[in-house]
Design a protein around this motif. Sequence first.
Motif, PDB file in Angstrom:
ATOM      1  N   TYR A 232     -21.097 -13.208  12.020  1.00  0.00           N
ATOM      2  CA  TYR A 232     -19.680 -13.206  12.886  1.00  0.00           C
ATOM      3  C   TYR A 232     -20.403 -13.593  14.311  1.00  0.00           C
ATOM      4  O   TYR A 232     -19.773 -14.517  14.848  1.00  0.00           O
ATOM      5  CB  TYR A 232     -19.032 -11.835  12.750  1.00  0.00           C
ATOM      6  CG  TYR A 232     -17.862 -11.953  13.942  1.00  0.00           C
ATOM      7  CD1 TYR A 232     -16.839 -12.435  13.530  1.00  0.00           C
ATOM      8  CD2 TYR A 232     -17.950 -11.542  15.253  1.00  0.00           C
ATOM      9  CE1 TYR A 232     -15.701 -12.709  14.388  1.00  0.00           C
ATOM     10  CE2 TYR A 232     -16.823 -11.468  16.075  1.00  0.00           C
ATOM     11  CZ  TYR A 232     -15.637 -12.088  15.746  1.00  0.00           C
ATOM     12  OH  TYR A 232     -14.751 -12.162  16.567  1.00  0.00           O
ATOM     13  N   ALA A 233     -21.732 -13.200  14.705  1.00  0.00           N
ATOM     14  CA  ALA A 233     -21.994 -13.553  15.969  1.00  0.00           C
ATOM     15  C   ALA A 233     -22.365 -15.080  16.078  1.00  0.00           C
ATOM     16  O   ALA A 233     -21.897 -15.572  17.169  1.00  0.00           O
ATOM     17  CB  ALA A 233     -23.249 -12.768  16.355  1.00  0.00           C
ATOM     18  N   CYS A 234     -23.012 -15.575  15.080  1.00  0.00           N
ATOM     19  CA  CYS A 234     -23.297 -17.039  14.972  1.00  0.00           C
ATOM     20  C   CYS A 234     -22.037 -17.940  15.155  1.00  0.00           C
ATOM     21  O   CYS A 234     -21.939 -18.890  15.667  1.00  0.00           O
ATOM     22  CB  CYS A 234     -23.956 -17.607  13.798  1.00  0.00           C
ATOM     23  SG  CYS A 234     -25.539 -16.768  13.721  1.00  0.00           S
ATOM     24  N   MET A 235     -20.750 -17.572  14.463  1.00  0.00           N
ATOM     25  CA  MET A 235     -19.601 -18.435  14.626  1.00  0.00           C
ATOM     26  C   MET A 235     -19.286 -18.243  15.998  1.00  0.00           C
ATOM     27  O   MET A 235     -18.824 -19.328  16.492  1.00  0.00           O
ATOM     28  CB  MET A 235     -18.632 -17.545  13.638  1.00  0.00           C
ATOM     29  CG  MET A 235     -18.677 -17.647  12.331  1.00  0.00           C
ATOM     30  SD  MET A 235     -17.585 -16.613  11.242  1.00  0.00           S
ATOM     31  CE  MET A 235     -16.171 -17.632  11.986  1.00  0.00           C
ATOM     32  N   ALA A 236     -19.127 -17.131  16.589  1.00  0.00           N
ATOM     33  CA  ALA A 236     -18.499 -16.827  18.206  1.00  0.00           C
ATOM     34  C   ALA A 236     -19.422 -17.541  19.011  1.00  0.00           C
ATOM     35  O   ALA A 236     -19.109 -18.400  19.918  1.00  0.00           O
ATOM     36  CB  ALA A 236     -18.591 -15.535  18.272  1.00  0.00           C
ATOM     37  N   MET A 355     -11.838 -19.823  16.679  1.00  0.00           N
ATOM     38  CA  MET A 355     -12.713 -20.427  15.744  1.00  0.00           C
ATOM     39  C   MET A 355     -12.605 -21.670  15.114  1.00  0.00           C
ATOM     40  O   MET A 355     -13.544 -22.720  14.741  1.00  0.00           O
ATOM     41  CB  MET A 355     -13.233 -19.175  14.520  1.00  0.00           C
ATOM     42  CG  MET A 355     -13.594 -17.875  15.234  1.00  0.00           C
ATOM     43  SD  MET A 355     -15.245 -17.899  16.117  1.00  0.00           S
ATOM     44  CE  MET A 355     -15.311 -16.228  16.349  1.00  0.00           C
ATOM     45  N   GLY A 356     -11.349 -22.069  14.900  1.00  0.00           N
ATOM     46  CA  GLY A 356     -10.909 -23.206  14.307  1.00  0.00           C
ATOM     47  C   GLY A 356     -11.164 -24.456  15.050  1.00  0.00           C
ATOM     48  O   GLY A 356     -11.260 -25.560  14.775  1.00  0.00           O
ATOM     49  N   THR A 357     -11.377 -24.232  16.467  1.00  0.00           N
ATOM     50  CA  THR A 357     -11.596 -25.209  17.286  1.00  0.00           C
ATOM     51  C   THR A 357     -12.962 -25.734  17.187  1.00  0.00           C
ATOM     52  O   THR A 357     -13.048 -27.016  17.549  1.00  0.00           O
ATOM     53  CB  THR A 357     -11.505 -24.812  18.850  1.00  0.00           C
ATOM     54  OG1 THR A 357     -12.401 -23.846  19.072  1.00  0.00           O
ATOM     55  CG2 THR A 357     -10.043 -24.313  19.214  1.00  0.00           C
ATOM     56  N   VAL A 358     -13.630 -25.255  16.454  1.00  0.00           N
ATOM     57  CA  VAL A 358     -15.279 -25.646  16.083  1.00  0.00           C
ATOM     58  C   VAL A 358     -15.269 -25.916  14.556  1.00  0.00           C
ATOM     59  O   VAL A 358     -15.563 -27.019  14.293  1.00  0.00           O
ATOM     60  CB  VAL A 358     -16.347 -24.803  16.783  1.00  0.00           C
ATOM     61  CG1 VAL A 358     -17.527 -24.988  16.084  1.00  0.00           C
ATOM     62  CG2 VAL A 358     -16.362 -24.668  18.149  1.00  0.00           C
ATOM     63  N   PHE A 359     -14.870 -25.065  13.951  1.00  0.00           N
ATOM     64  CA  PHE A 359     -15.408 -24.751  12.531  1.00  0.00           C
ATOM     65  C   PHE A 359     -13.792 -25.754  11.692  1.00  0.00           C
ATOM     66  O   PHE A 359     -14.061 -25.887  10.365  1.00  0.00           O
ATOM     67  CB  PHE A 359     -15.352 -23.703  11.773  1.00  0.00           C
ATOM     68  CG  PHE A 359     -16.662 -22.944  12.447  1.00  0.00           C
ATOM     69  CD1 PHE A 359     -17.843 -23.341  11.882  1.00  0.00           C
ATOM     70  CD2 PHE A 359     -16.655 -22.343  13.599  1.00  0.00           C
ATOM     71  CE1 PHE A 359     -18.868 -22.779  12.570  1.00  0.00           C
ATOM     72  CE2 PHE A 359     -17.778 -21.581  14.117  1.00  0.00           C
ATOM     73  CZ  PHE A 359     -18.933 -21.708  13.452  1.00  0.00           C
ATOM     74  N   LEU A 367     -14.374 -18.041   6.843  1.00  0.00           N
ATOM     75  CA  LEU A 367     -15.262 -17.357   7.541  1.00  0.00           C
ATOM     76  C   LEU A 367     -15.105 -16.055   7.996  1.00  0.00           C
ATOM     77  O   LEU A 367     -15.623 -15.156   7.752  1.00  0.00           O
ATOM     78  CB  LEU A 367     -16.127 -18.322   8.329  1.00  0.00           C
ATOM     79  CG  LEU A 367     -16.807 -19.468   7.860  1.00  0.00           C
ATOM     80  CD1 LEU A 367     -17.570 -20.277   8.954  1.00  0.00           C
ATOM     81  CD2 LEU A 367     -18.038 -19.078   6.930  1.00  0.00           C
ATOM     82  N   THR A 368     -13.860 -16.356   8.773  1.00  0.00           N
ATOM     83  CA  THR A 368     -13.368 -14.914   9.545  1.00  0.00           C
ATOM     84  C   THR A 368     -12.906 -13.887   8.490  1.00  0.00           C
ATOM     85  O   THR A 368     -13.104 -12.735   8.615  1.00  0.00           O
ATOM     86  CB  THR A 368     -12.278 -15.321  10.329  1.00  0.00           C
ATOM     87  OG1 THR A 368     -12.577 -16.275  11.230  1.00  0.00           O
ATOM     88  CG2 THR A 368     -11.926 -14.186  11.088  1.00  0.00           C
ATOM     89  N   SER A 369     -12.168 -14.578   7.186  1.00  0.00           N
ATOM     90  CA  SER A 369     -11.948 -13.582   6.215  1.00  0.00           C
ATOM     91  C   SER A 369     -13.303 -12.924   5.492  1.00  0.00           C
ATOM     92  O   SER A 369     -13.078 -11.523   5.159  1.00  0.00           O
ATOM     93  CB  SER A 369     -11.029 -14.249   5.179  1.00  0.00           C
ATOM     94  OG  SER A 369     -10.041 -14.610   5.568  1.00  0.00           O
ATOM     95  N   VAL A 370     -14.110 -13.608   5.383  1.00  0.00           N
ATOM     96  CA  VAL A 370     -15.272 -13.011   4.840  1.00  0.00           C
ATOM     97  C   VAL A 370     -15.799 -12.046   5.901  1.00  0.00           C
ATOM     98  O   VAL A 370     -16.339 -10.842   5.262  1.00  0.00           O
ATOM     99  CB  VAL A 370     -16.472 -14.115   4.610  1.00  0.00           C
ATOM    100  CG1 VAL A 370     -17.760 -13.624   4.192  1.00  0.00           C
ATOM    101  CG2 VAL A 370     -15.933 -15.205   3.536  1.00  0.00           C
ATOM    102  N   CYS A 371     -15.992 -12.197   7.008  1.00  0.00           N
ATOM    103  CA  CYS A 371     -16.268 -11.166   7.982  1.00  0.00           C
ATOM    104  C   CYS A 371     -15.622  -9.842   7.769  1.00  0.00           C
ATOM    105  O   CYS A 371     -15.678  -8.853   7.828  1.00  0.00           O
ATOM    106  CB  CYS A 371     -16.479 -11.710   9.225  1.00  0.00           C
ATOM    107  SG  CYS A 371     -17.740 -13.136   9.692  1.00  0.00           S
ATOM    108  N   LEU A 372     -14.341 -10.461   7.742  1.00  0.00           N
ATOM    109  CA  LEU A 372     -13.330  -9.049   7.801  1.00  0.00           C
ATOM    110  C   LEU A 372     -13.480  -8.156   6.431  1.00  0.00           C
ATOM    111  O   LEU A 372     -13.362  -7.067   6.340  1.00  0.00           O
ATOM    112  CB  LEU A 372     -11.854  -9.499   7.954  1.00  0.00           C
ATOM    113  CG  LEU A 372     -11.334  -9.921   9.145  1.00  0.00           C
ATOM    114  CD1 LEU A 372     -10.154 -10.544   9.186  1.00  0.00           C
ATOM    115  CD2 LEU A 372     -11.287  -8.630   9.900  1.00  0.00           C
TER     116      LEU A 372
END
Length: 469
Positions: A232-236, A355-359, A367-372
Amino acid sequence: MEGLLRFNEWLSGVVWGWPMLLLLTLAGVTFTLRTRFVQLRRFGDMLRLTLGAFTRRKNTAPGEVSPLQAMTTALAATVGTGNIAGVAGAIALGGPGAVFWMWVSAFLGMATKYAEVVLAVRYRQRAADGSFYGGPMYYIRALGRGFAPLARIFALLGALAAFGIGNMVQANTAAEAAAFSLTALFPALTEAPLRLFVGLLLSLAVALALAGGAARIGRATERLVPLMSALYACMALAVVFLRLPAAVRALGNIVTAAFSPRAALGGAAGVGLQTALRCGMERGMFSHEAGMGSAPIAHAGAQTDDPDRQGLFGIFEVFADTIVICTLTALAILASGVPVPYGRAAGAELTIAAMGTVFGDGLAALLTSVCLVLFALSTMLSWSLYGERCFAFLTGGRAVAFYRAAFIAAVLPGAAMRMETVWTLSGTLNGLMAVPNLIALFPLSGEAARIARHIGQKPRGKSVQAVLY
């Protein structure tokens, strides 16, 4: 049903109202002063101890799990949906300034969590099988026979809250997130079977962890927490670094809006100083749970004979959860450029949009769902331990197998149901746990302060180390 929902919402508003926020803040101020700013004075020691623990595995001190595993078990319960949806909600309702007040709550919460952990190790008790049991119910009881009913009240609230905030709510969040992302990517799939499938997987994972007790839960969280936090930190961080000038401006805006939200936002949606302060403090306390009394249950099983050293792990727990992960979420949202619906409720969808603005929307949602899902699973593992230890305290160690079976059985309906009432009731029970915990923390503050000031020395007074059951 509608009447029950309204009552739950009213009760939650009372429990998480200004009196509770002021009480938790007072606890943070008290322990900050009495420990002589332990969260600042020992910050370097805390970083060396906790980060070094990832490479130092061997420990011969008494206890069930390593000090690191005790911390990751506690951290697994706090790092979760609050870091994704809670931060987004705080910004939407309280403006960017709410993030500053989250930092304030974390700063004070570090001292409170230190005291909770110190007292949990100080007054823990050894069971007949050699394992250690501890937490607020034990240091509440150490105050004297007259406090025994209060200890049982805390244990009852903890055993019940585990089914809500630590089980059904988490299963529901994970199932909903997985179903949302998978149906978006594969339209042929339907939501109901996906939710059931996620529920079955979570049930199996929880059952396997519970079968191995605190040691297996500690080993699982030791691997799961760094993995999910790093993902999650890498995504942010990707969002923040790709929009670094905007992120720097966002930091300045957070501080400005903390004291002048109307000036910073142009009076958007009537966001004022009181709203920013309350949203930030409330979401911060709900995220790091300092003062709630849950984390000390995990720390009490650590392989250590030094309460002060384990207390430093408690400080790191709050620092990692709120100062690091919540701040990364906030900067990603504010730097991304996505419109924030100030004055209206928002949740994980705002973080996903950032997150969608980058990924891209699809990958960001996945990815966010996996983190959740990982956050939810780790929280369930930790709360299964908390609830079981509270139940064991109430029953003298009897019928624990029944509690485990009931906890596992609650996962599947939690994943499948729509549970607005359970959400509200869970938050209420979680907040109520703080009341008996804080009643004990204030009279025991002198004991925690002595340990904080006499580093490396055995604490004075009689320690409770009797054999349970």
